[in-house]
Design an enzyme around this catalytic site. Structure first.
Site: not given
Ligand code: ACO
Length: 323
Positions: A280, A250, A114
């Site tokens: 996500n 993020h 990520c």
């Protein structure tokens, strides 16, 4: 002094939408649990025959077009991904071929889960600082749904697929101001897909390479690391919180995003949030959010933007830029 300046952005999402209500039918969960814990309402999932490069290509083409360039102008391609089409070659090389680029510029992938997009931006900026490129394409693209166990409610509600891209060009006007990267490998077991080419490969062949996560431990670490890195970024540039126009974080969890915004003294109106619709998307989440906010007019030329990401490794980082 010359800078790496973002001159175009683009993004692409697969068509298939999976809502929380649909997940309620297959696992023991509720829309209320998912939304209150994460801020997620729905996510996109790639089709069975849709690869990471299939998502990266339209995002890249849109970014190149937005920059007023043609693909042949691009002399560096970096793709941040943890879910490449193949073990090798890199998605970046596959993408270079799709875009019909034959100028011999380098193309490679970066894997920092990520945090992948901020890692890729840091590397790209260093190419500019050494004069090694002049028009770069940085992409974050994932088919994370492929490394999710869709019967595991602890993880499957969290992730989605997508791609975002930025074109950066050499400019005398400020662009990327600073980048900051960190990692702490001793926590590698808290968030991982613990199989791969050289570990239990038979599980990979059976299609059982799944994400495992100790969610609450990751959560605590993410809040602290992301808070610290925004402070580090501001301090290293002699800036104060009020100097920032936008936070593009993020998109893992709205509670992590809100905690970072609070640390910056920002209201959620100054934060680009897509986690409700995208979930996500790992390395893709930051450029997806950035592109959305550029296209709807929120992020304007001359504004100062901080991007930050945190993920498996642990690896985390930030990018401060003037758009
Ligand atoms: N539906 C219903 N219940 C669930 C679900 C679900 N989908 N998932 C877990 N639960 C249950 C668990 O089984 C557990 O039950 P138990 O207490 O009976 O054992 C309980 O809910 C856990 O609840 P909480 O502790 O309140 O969960 P928490 O508030 O920690 O939220 C979450 C979980 C959303 C995963 C959170 O910890 C989180 O967001 N963590 C960070 C994720 C992240 O930031 N990842 C970083 C990047 S990802 C990457 O790099 C790939």
């Amino acid at each position: 002094m010359s800078f790496a300046r973002v001159t175009g952005t683009g993004s692409y999402l697969p068509e298939k939408v999976v809502t929380n209500a649909e997940l309620e039918k297959t696992i023991d969960t509720t829309d209320e649990w998912i939304y209150s814990r994460t801020g997620i309402r729905e996510r996109r999932v790639a089709g069975d025959d849709e690869t990471t490069c299939d998502l990266a290509e339209p995002a890249a083409r849109r970014a190149i077009q937005a920059a007023g360039l043609i693909p042949a102008d691009i002399d560096l391609i970096i793709v941040a991904t943890t879910t490449p089409d193949q073990v090798f070659p890199s998605v970046a090389c596959l993408l270079q071929d799709r875009l019909d680029i034959h100028n011999g510029g380098p193309a490679f992938d970066v894997q920092a889960v990520c945090a992948g997009f901020v890692y890729a931006m840091d590397i790209c900026n260093r190419f500019f600082l050494t004069g090694a490129c002049s028009r770069a394409l940085v992409v974050g693209a994932e088919t994370f749904s492929r490394i999710i166990d869709w019967t595991d409610r602890n993880t499957c509600v969290l992730f989605g697929d997508g791609a975002g891209a930025m074109v950066l060009e050499r400019s005398d006007e400020p662009g990327v101001i600073s980048t900051h990267l960190h990692a702490e490998g001793k926590y590698h077991e808290l968030l991982s897909v613990p199989v791969g080419v050289s570990t239990n490969y038979e599980q990979v062949l059976r299609g059982e390479a799944y994400t495992q996560m100790q969610g609450s431990e990751v959560f605590k670490w993410a809040v602290k690391a992301l808070g610290d890195i925004v402070d580090e970024t501001l301090a290293s540039n002699g800036m104060s919180k009020g100097d920032l126009d936008w936070l593009v974080p993020h998109q893992a969890n709205i509670r992590i995003i809100s905690a970072t915004a609070r640390r910056l003294g920002m209201s959620l109106d100054q934060v680009i949030v897509t986690v409700d619709r995208h979930g996500n998307t790992s390395a893709a989440s930051i450029p997806l959010a950035f592109d959305e906010a550029v296209r709807d007019g929120r992020i304007q030329r001359g504004q100062q933007v901080i991007m930050e990401g945190f993920g498996g490794g642990f690896a985390w980082g930030s990018v401060l830029l003037k758009y």
